[in-house]
Design an enzyme around this catalytic site. Structure first.
Site, PDB file in Angstrom:
ATOM      1  CB  SER A  30      -0.886   0.010   1.247  1.00 50.11           C
ATOM      2  OG  SER A  30      -1.480   1.279   1.464  1.00 50.11           O
TER       3      SER A  30
ATOM      4  CE1 TYR B 232      -3.838  -1.848   4.846  1.00 55.30           C
ATOM      5  CE2 TYR B 232      -2.918   0.347   4.548  1.00 55.30           C
ATOM      6  CZ  TYR B 232      -3.482  -0.799   4.018  1.00 55.30           C
ATOM      7  OH  TYR B 232      -3.676  -0.902   2.662  1.00 55.30           O
TER       8      TYR B 232
END
Length: 249
Positions: free
Chosen positions: A141, A164
Site C-alpha cells: 500500500s 496497517y
C-alpha cells in the site's frame, strides 16, 4: 493479450483478489483461488464454470493449510508459474485509534498479516527453487512507503491504523529482501502498492482524498489490473524487487 500461466491467487475472494481472478481468466490464465471463505466458493466458481478455475480452501495462518495448498496446486497444475498474495485477515480489534490498541489484537494482526506473509513466502520460495523458477507478487500500500495524510480523515469517523502502515511497510521490505536472496534462482518477487480503493467510505473522506490526487481520487480494484498483468507476464522478466505505486499521483 493471452497469458498462458498457472497462477494461484491467495485471498482471491477479496475485493482486489477477485478482480485479479476475473482478469486473469479473461486473459487465458489457469487460476486456483485460495481463500478461507468456503461460502463464496460455489458462487464464484459457478460464475466461471467455462474457465480453468478451481478453489482450494486455505487458512494462511496455518502452516499445514499452506503446505496443502501448494501440494494440491502442484497436482492440479504440475507447474506453478506465479502466486499473487492478496490475503488481508483482520482481528476483531482492527481499526482502533492508536491510543486504544490492545496488545492481543495487535499481536493477532501482526502475526496473521505480516507473519503469515513471511511464512507463506518461505514455503512458496522453497517450492519455486525446487521447480527452477517462480514469480511472487505481494500487495502492499502507499501507506507502506509514506505516512498517512491525516487531513483526509478530518470530519469522519475513519482512521488510518498504525499497524496497517507497519505491516504494509514490512511487505515492501519482505519483497526486496526475497528478491535479493533468490535473485540467482530464477525467481522474481515484486509488489503492488495501491492508493485508497473505493469501498463504503463517507463522501467527506472521498472529497478530502481526491484533493491530493491527479484526477480520479480513490481507485477501483480494476485500476490495478494493468500492473498485475504486466508483473505476471514475460514483459517484466527483468523486473525484480520493485514496488509499483498506483495512487493517481
Amino acid at each position: 493479450m493471452k497469458y498462458k500461466k498457472n497462477i494461484i491467487v491467495v485471498g482471491g475472494f477479496g475485493k482486489i483478489g477477485l478482480t485479479f481472478v476475473k482478469y486473469l481468466l479473461e486473459n487465458g490464465a489457469s487460476v486456483i483461488v485460495a481463500d478461507s471463505d468456503k461460502k463464496k466458493a460455489a458462487t464464484v466458481i459457478k460464475n466461471y464454470n467455462d474457465k480453468p478455475v478451481s478453489f482450494i480452501e486455505c487458512d494462511i495462518s496455518n502452516d499445514r493449510s499452506i503446505d496443502r495448498l501448494i501440494s494440491q496446486s502442484k497436482k492440479y497444475f504440475n507447474n506453478i508459474d506465479a502466486v499473487i498474495y492478496c490475503a488481508y485477515p483482520k482481528s476483531k480489534g482492527w481499526g482502533r485509534k492508536f491510543e486504544l490498541i490492545k496488545r492481543n489484537h495487535l499481536n493477532e494482526d501482526l502475526n496473521k498479516q505480516l507473519g503469515s506473509s513471511i511464512i507463506f513466502s518461505q514455503k512458496i520460495m522453497l517450492f519455486f527453487k525446487n521447480q527452477g523458477y517462480g514469480n511472487l507478487i505481494h500487495l502492499s500500500s502507499i501507506q507502506g512507503s509514506s505516512s498517512p495524510k491525516f487531513n483526509h480523515y478530518e470530519g469522519t469517523n475513519m482512521i488510518s491504523p498504525i499497524e496497517y502502515s507497519a505491516m504494509k511497510a514490512g511487505i515492501i521490505s519482505l519483497t526486496k529482501y526475497l528478491a535479493k536472496l533468490y535473485k540467482k534462482d530464477n525467481i522474481r518477487v515484486n509488489c503492488i502498492s495501491p492508493g485508497g480503493i473505493i469501498d463504503s467510505q463517507p463522501v467527506k473522506f472521498k472529497n478530502n482524498y481526491k484533493k491530493d490526487c491527479g484526477s480520479k481520487g480513490l481507485l477501483d480494484a480494476d485500476d490495478l489490473v494493468g500492473a498485475m498483468l504486466y508483473l505476471i507476464s514475460d514483459d517484466s522478466k527483468y523486473m525484480n524487487g520493485q514496488n509499483i505505486i498506483i495512487d493517481d499521483g
